[in-house]
Design a protein around this motif. Structure first.
Motif, short mmCIF file in Angstrom:
data_model
loop_
_atom_site.label_atom_id
_atom_site.label_comp_id
_atom_site.label_asym_id
_atom_site.label_seq_id
_atom_site.Cartn_x
_atom_site.Cartn_y
_atom_site.Cartn_z
N PHE A 90 0.88 -1.29 0.10
CA PHE A 90 0.00 0.02 -0.01
C PHE A 90 0.86 1.15 -0.08
O PHE A 90 0.61 2.33 -0.74
CB PHE A 90 -0.92 -0.14 1.22
N ALA A 91 1.79 1.21 0.74
CA ALA A 91 3.00 2.38 0.76
C ALA A 91 3.50 2.71 -0.60
O ALA A 91 3.76 3.75 -1.00
CB ALA A 91 3.96 2.39 1.67
N SER A 92 3.80 1.37 -1.12
CA SER A 92 4.48 1.56 -2.62
C SER A 92 3.23 2.09 -3.59
O SER A 92 3.86 2.95 -4.55
CB SER A 92 4.81 0.17 -2.94
N LEU A 93 2.12 1.74 -3.32
CA LEU A 93 1.13 2.40 -4.37
C LEU A 93 0.98 3.73 -3.99
O LEU A 93 0.95 4.49 -5.09
CB LEU A 93 -0.12 1.50 -4.04
N LYS A 94 0.88 4.42 -2.90
CA LYS A 94 0.65 5.51 -2.59
C LYS A 94 1.89 6.48 -3.32
O LYS A 94 1.52 7.26 -3.93
CB LYS A 94 0.58 5.75 -1.19
N SER A 95 2.93 5.80 -2.95
CA SER A 95 4.28 6.67 -3.50
C SER A 95 4.00 6.72 -4.91
O SER A 95 4.41 7.76 -5.51
CB SER A 95 5.55 5.78 -3.19
N ALA A 96 3.76 5.60 -5.80
CA ALA A 96 3.89 5.55 -7.23
C ALA A 96 2.61 6.51 -7.97
O ALA A 96 2.95 7.20 -8.72
CB ALA A 96 3.47 4.21 -7.53
N LEU A 97 1.58 6.58 -6.91
CA LEU A 97 0.57 7.38 -7.47
C LEU A 97 0.86 9.05 -7.29
O LEU A 97 0.47 9.87 -8.17
CB LEU A 97 -0.81 7.24 -6.75
N GLN A 98 1.55 9.20 -5.94
CA GLN A 98 2.19 10.45 -5.74
C GLN A 98 3.10 10.83 -6.65
O GLN A 98 3.12 12.33 -7.18
CB GLN A 98 2.54 10.90 -4.34
N LYS A 99 4.15 10.12 -7.22
CA LYS A 99 5.11 10.39 -8.29
C LYS A 99 4.62 10.29 -9.74
O LYS A 99 5.20 10.66 -10.47
CB LYS A 99 5.99 9.61 -8.04
N HIS A 100 3.29 9.89 -9.94
CA HIS A 100 2.60 9.77 -11.19
C HIS A 100 3.70 8.84 -12.05
O HIS A 100 3.83 9.02 -13.40
CB HIS A 100 2.54 11.10 -12.11
N ASP A 101 3.97 7.76 -11.51
CA ASP A 101 4.77 6.67 -11.92
C ASP A 101 4.01 5.58 -12.28
O ASP A 101 3.75 4.79 -11.72
CB ASP A 101 6.05 6.45 -10.96
N SER A 102 3.74 5.44 -13.41
CA SER A 102 2.98 4.33 -14.14
C SER A 102 3.54 2.89 -13.96
O SER A 102 2.89 1.98 -13.53
CB SER A 102 2.61 4.61 -15.83
N HIS A 103 4.92 2.79 -14.41
CA HIS A 103 5.50 1.57 -14.10
C HIS A 103 5.54 0.91 -12.48
O HIS A 103 5.15 -0.16 -12.38
CB HIS A 103 7.00 1.52 -14.54
N SER A 104 5.68 1.95 -11.79
CA SER A 104 5.64 1.29 -10.25
C SER A 104 4.28 1.46 -9.85
O SER A 104 3.92 0.29 -9.19
CB SER A 104 6.45 2.55 -9.41
N ALA A 105 3.53 1.95 -10.61
CA ALA A 105 1.89 1.93 -10.17
C ALA A 105 1.57 0.42 -10.59
O ALA A 105 1.07 -0.09 -9.94
CB ALA A 105 1.06 2.99 -10.71
#
Length: 134
Positions: A90-105
């Motif tokens: 969940f923390a990884s998802l939040k971070s990816a969404l905050q960074k607008h990182d499609s691959h990480s999301a």
């Protein structure tokens, strides 16, 4: 007579709590799917908000019923699983969404879903499947 009323009230309340948690978990799955669609549509802030709402549904369910009988009737406390879910996928998802990182999301959504399914397996409910995340 009082014992019968007390017993039937206890059963009714347990059934009600179970129904509410089932509803919350179904809502969490719907919110997870919605967050993914929002993210794929480039609506990053809305996806993050939906992910937070999904988290709320899951957390409330676990707060309401923190222990479950697992396979073999062993009582399992799932609060540590929630903590792992919150600090991991969940923390990884939040971070990816905050960074607008499609691959990480994409990776985070898949990891989050897998962690949910792992929890279901731990409590002996591996038959509860989550929809694939596109």
């Amino acid at each position: 007579m009082k014992r019968i009323i007390l017993l039937s009230t206890s059963i009714a309340l347990a059934s009600c709590a179970s129904f509410i948690n089932t509803h919350r978990m179904h809502a969490a799955q719907t919110k997870l799917q919605a967050a993914r669609k929002l993210q794929q549509g480039g609506q990053w802030d809305a996806a993050l908000e939906m992910a937070e709402r999904m988290h709320s549904s899951v957390a409330k369910s676990i707060e309401t019923a923190p222990t479950h009988k697992g396979p073999g009737g062993i009582l399992v406390d799932i609060r540590p699983l929630l903590t792992g879910w919150e600090t991991g996928p969940f923390a990884s998802l939040k971070s990816a969404l905050q960074k607008h990182d499609s691959h990480s999301a994409t990776s985070a959504f898949a990891s989050l879903r897998q962690q949910c399914m792992n929890c279901h397996a731990v409590i002996g409910k591996a038959d509860i499947k989550l929809q694939e995340i596109p």
